[in-house]
Design an enzyme around this catalytic site. Structure first.
Site, PDB file in Angstrom:
ATOM      1  N   LYS A 123       0.871  -1.665   0.004  1.00  0.00           N
ATOM      2  CA  LYS A 123      -0.096  -0.215   0.174  1.00  0.00           C
ATOM      3  C   LYS A 123       0.774   1.580  -0.025  1.00  0.00           C
ATOM      4  O   LYS A 123       0.500   2.588  -0.760  1.00  0.00           O
ATOM      5  CB  LYS A 123      -1.094  -0.460   1.343  1.00  0.00           C
ATOM      6  CG  LYS A 123      -2.394  -0.246   0.964  1.00  0.00           C
ATOM      7  CD  LYS A 123      -3.349  -0.165   2.414  1.00  0.00           C
ATOM      8  CE  LYS A 123      -2.853   0.321   3.952  1.00  0.00           C
ATOM      9  NZ  LYS A 123      -2.578  -1.297   4.377  1.00  0.00           N
ATOM     10  N   ARG A 159     -10.110   1.759   9.284  1.00  0.00           N
ATOM     11  CA  ARG A 159      -9.759   0.791   8.889  1.00  0.00           C
ATOM     12  C   ARG A 159     -10.955  -0.483   9.456  1.00  0.00           C
ATOM     13  O   ARG A 159     -11.010  -1.777  10.042  1.00  0.00           O
ATOM     14  CB  ARG A 159      -8.077   0.081   9.990  1.00  0.00           C
ATOM     15  CG  ARG A 159      -7.245   0.351   9.751  1.00  0.00           C
ATOM     16  CD  ARG A 159      -6.012  -0.247  10.561  1.00  0.00           C
ATOM     17  NE  ARG A 159      -4.695  -0.252  10.453  1.00  0.00           N
ATOM     18  CZ  ARG A 159      -3.615   0.195  10.244  1.00  0.00           C
ATOM     19  NH1 ARG A 159      -3.736   1.179   9.544  1.00  0.00           N
ATOM     20  NH2 ARG A 159      -2.838  -0.922   9.439  1.00  0.00           N
ATOM     21  N   ARG A 162      10.580  -5.911   4.897  1.00  0.00           N
ATOM     22  CA  ARG A 162      10.920  -4.618   5.141  1.00  0.00           C
ATOM     23  C   ARG A 162      12.271  -4.067   6.191  1.00  0.00           C
ATOM     24  O   ARG A 162      11.692  -4.370   7.420  1.00  0.00           O
ATOM     25  CB  ARG A 162       9.579  -4.397   5.292  1.00  0.00           C
ATOM     26  CG  ARG A 162       9.325  -2.729   5.196  1.00  0.00           C
ATOM     27  CD  ARG A 162       7.870  -2.398   4.711  1.00  0.00           C
ATOM     28  NE  ARG A 162       7.050  -2.263   6.308  1.00  0.00           N
ATOM     29  CZ  ARG A 162       5.726  -2.573   6.057  1.00  0.00           C
ATOM     30  NH1 ARG A 162       5.288  -1.608   5.431  1.00  0.00           N
ATOM     31  NH2 ARG A 162       4.949  -2.964   6.904  1.00  0.00           N
ATOM     32  N   ARG A 213      10.739  -2.361  11.336  1.00  0.00           N
ATOM     33  CA  ARG A 213       9.986  -1.091  12.250  1.00  0.00           C
ATOM     34  C   ARG A 213       9.655  -2.151  13.102  1.00  0.00           C
ATOM     35  O   ARG A 213       9.045  -3.821  13.444  1.00  0.00           O
ATOM     36  CB  ARG A 213       8.827  -1.485  11.243  1.00  0.00           C
ATOM     37  CG  ARG A 213       8.798   0.213  10.609  1.00  0.00           C
ATOM     38  CD  ARG A 213       8.106   0.763  10.102  1.00  0.00           C
ATOM     39  NE  ARG A 213       6.586  -0.039  10.240  1.00  0.00           N
ATOM     40  CZ  ARG A 213       5.315  -0.132   9.313  1.00  0.00           C
ATOM     41  NH1 ARG A 213       5.995   0.786   8.754  1.00  0.00           N
ATOM     42  NH2 ARG A 213       4.145  -0.351   9.837  1.00  0.00           N
ATOM     43  N   ARG A 232      -0.939  -8.695  13.049  1.00  0.00           N
ATOM     44  CA  ARG A 232      -1.586  -7.375  12.445  1.00  0.00           C
ATOM     45  C   ARG A 232      -3.115  -7.975  10.992  1.00  0.00           C
ATOM     46  O   ARG A 232      -3.678  -7.552  10.927  1.00  0.00           O
ATOM     47  CB  ARG A 232      -0.343  -6.657  11.939  1.00  0.00           C
ATOM     48  CG  ARG A 232       0.077  -5.609  12.741  1.00  0.00           C
ATOM     49  CD  ARG A 232       1.524  -4.869  12.001  1.00  0.00           C
ATOM     50  NE  ARG A 232       0.771  -4.120  11.672  1.00  0.00           N
ATOM     51  CZ  ARG A 232       2.132  -4.359  11.036  1.00  0.00           C
ATOM     52  NH1 ARG A 232       3.620  -3.927  10.076  1.00  0.00           N
ATOM     53  NH2 ARG A 232       1.575  -2.872   9.615  1.00  0.00           N
TER      54      ARG A 232
END
Ligand code: AMP
Length: 219
Positions: free
Chosen positions: A14, A89, A130, A163, A174
């Site tokens: 995204k 969300r 990531r 992160r 998540r």
């Protein structure tokens, strides 16, 4: 005028697509996750509150999140359109957004909702690879978009970090939160005829091409 909501599970790409859409159509990219992280870095009261939820992979409470978004949408650069990433969300946040838009004289039906999709296993691989530059925030992926030198940002030479919310267990949590709370949102937008499905398994250019074809070439 482009008013866009970008939907998709963590790790679907995204953020990357959001940057491209924002550049091409000249609209601000409003990422609630980025705003929370900026506040956490600065140690603001909002940041301290958000940290408690974010590091557990939980959603920040609605009143806090909605208030922050309404303030951002009231800024000058949102007059010509905007791209919302990470918000809404939940169905509740979507209903609040519709009510807010009506209250400020915008038609909620003008929103285009882009729903980027990919299988869970692909998402886990993407999220755990990531890396983010600790100085300038540019994002990389160990497999798909590696930096020229491992662990170092191509742009500013800063150190690349994982992160905290990209750790495997947090990612799984998540994804579950996404499945439980955000999937009904997809139905909410589908039944109100505002949803467009995008295939997130394609290469970055392919996903962007599909989005542009849908939005129209011109801003
Ligand atoms: P993101 O970068 O969009 O994945 O967001 C990182 C984290 O920020 C999420 O896991 C949530 O804890 C929090 N967050 C971001 N957007 C929202 C939202 N719309 N509502 C509640 N929490 C959010």
């Amino acid at each position: 005028m482009k008013r866009i909501v970008l939907l998709g599970p963590p790790g679907v790409g995204k953020g990357t697509q959001a940057e491209r859409i924002s550049d091409k159509y000249g609209i601000p990219h409003i990422s609630t996750g980025d705003i929370f992280r900026a506040n956490m870095k600065q140690g603001t009261p909002l940041g301290k509150l958000a940290k408690e939820y974010i590091e557990k992979g939980l959603l920040v409470p609605d009143d806090v999140t909605c208030g922050m978004v309404w303030d951002r949408l009231a800024e000058e650069d949102c007059k010509a359109g905007y791209l919302l990433d990470g918000f809404p969300r939940t169905v509740y946040q979507a209903e609040q957004l519709d009510a807010h838009l009506k209250a400020v004289g915008q038609d909620p039906q003008d929103i285009t909702v882009l729903n980027i999709q990919a299988p869970t296993q692909t998402l886990i691989e993407r999220a755990t690879g990531r890396r983010i530059c600790k100085d300038c925030g540019k994002s990389y992926h160990t497999v798909y978009t590696p930096p020229k030198t491992e662990g170092i940002c191509d742009v500013c030479g800063g150190e690349l970090r994982i992160r905290p919310d990209d750790a495997l267990e947090t990612v799984q949590n998540r994804l579950k939160v996404y499945e439980d709370q955000t999937s009904p949102l997809i139905e909410y937008y589908r039944t109100t005829d505002r949803l467009a499905d995008i295939d997130g398994c394609q290469a970055i250019d392919g996903v962007f091409g599909q989005i542009c074809a849908l939005l129209g070439e011109k801003p």
